[in-house]
Design a protein around this motif. Sequence first.
Motif, mmCIF file in Angstrom:
data_model
loop_
_atom_site.group_PDB
_atom_site.id
_atom_site.type_symbol
_atom_site.label_atom_id
_atom_site.label_comp_id
_atom_site.label_asym_id
_atom_site.label_seq_id
_atom_site.Cartn_x
_atom_site.Cartn_y
_atom_site.Cartn_z
ATOM 1 N N UNK A 65 15.412 36.954 78.893
ATOM 2 C CA UNK A 65 14.816 38.299 78.858
ATOM 3 C C UNK A 65 13.410 38.347 78.261
ATOM 4 N N UNK A 66 12.859 37.198 77.886
ATOM 5 C CA UNK A 66 11.552 37.205 77.220
ATOM 6 C C UNK A 66 10.404 37.627 78.134
ATOM 7 N N UNK A 67 10.670 37.700 79.451
ATOM 8 C CA UNK A 67 9.641 38.158 80.387
ATOM 9 C C UNK A 67 9.554 39.675 80.465
ATOM 10 N N UNK A 68 10.475 40.360 79.797
ATOM 11 C CA UNK A 68 10.489 41.826 79.804
ATOM 12 C C UNK A 68 9.437 42.378 78.844
ATOM 13 N N UNK A 69 8.988 43.593 79.114
ATOM 14 C CA UNK A 69 8.083 44.289 78.212
ATOM 15 C C UNK A 69 8.910 44.977 77.127
ATOM 16 N N UNK A 87 6.489 40.271 74.351
ATOM 17 C CA UNK A 87 5.255 41.044 74.387
ATOM 18 C C UNK A 87 5.570 42.496 74.036
ATOM 19 N N UNK A 88 5.077 42.942 72.897
ATOM 20 C CA UNK A 88 5.322 44.321 72.452
ATOM 21 C C UNK A 88 4.202 45.210 72.991
ATOM 22 N N UNK A 89 4.574 46.132 73.859
ATOM 23 C CA UNK A 89 3.609 47.031 74.496
ATOM 24 C C UNK A 89 3.218 48.185 73.565
ATOM 25 N N UNK A 90 4.219 48.713 72.859
ATOM 26 C CA UNK A 90 3.958 49.831 71.947
ATOM 27 C C UNK A 90 5.001 49.841 70.844
ATOM 28 N N UNK A 109 8.234 54.477 83.663
ATOM 29 C CA UNK A 109 8.950 53.213 83.505
ATOM 30 C C UNK A 109 10.446 53.430 83.278
ATOM 31 N N UNK A 110 11.213 52.351 83.488
ATOM 32 C CA UNK A 110 12.653 52.376 83.267
ATOM 33 C C UNK A 110 12.972 51.508 82.044
ATOM 34 N N UNK A 111 13.902 51.966 81.216
ATOM 35 C CA UNK A 111 14.138 51.319 79.924
ATOM 36 C C UNK A 111 15.600 50.958 79.690
#
Length: 217
Positions: A65-69, A87-90, A109-111
């Motif tokens: 799952x490390x490719x997820x935002x 990668x932390x987006x916010x 986006x979907x979460x």
Amino acid sequence: MKTILSTKKLTEKLKVKLENKGFLVVEKKFIKTKTIKFSIENLNENLIFTSKNAVKSILTLKKEISNKKVFCVGSKTKKLLEKNGFEVIASAENAKDLAEKISQDFSSLHFTFFCGTIRKATLPQILKKNNIELNEIVVYKTVLKPHKIETKIDGILFFSPSAIESFLQENELNETICFCIGNTTAESLKNKTDKIIVSKKATIEALIKKCIKYYKE
């Protein structure tokens, strides 16, 4: 000498910091967390974490799952995620602020929200109110560990709503000053006491600094 109860085990460095300022420190773990079995079949492209416990619970699957935002609450949670290649987006200091940031800037986006068995409804409610697609995966359970405190306590360090719930099962607040790590934790004391001090940042270090400042002013 003021006696401070910490509702979780402090690092030796932080405990000594309080003791060097003249406090007697009592430590009791009022909650414990444990990773549970979960599935990541229905995973969206963007992940939400509101605690380090949730991050720790998924680390065995980080390659998948490390490719997820990622979106998260708290500087320590952000640091742990980035340390493990996410990668932390916010990020934000509390769940309400993060939910509002997502609603304003990332509503298309979907979460997927990784959470524990005892989680506040704040973030899911705000996102669903704004028609943002969200599913939840429970990855750890929180177990209350109430302790009866016989010592006279001047101040209590609270780090989560669950710890407050656990403390109140065996104790009363009376006139004790409650130091809370953030607004979400402080909200759990609403209608229970008006002696609430909230740290400016949602970190243990900031909370202890606030406690020292309160008694030394």
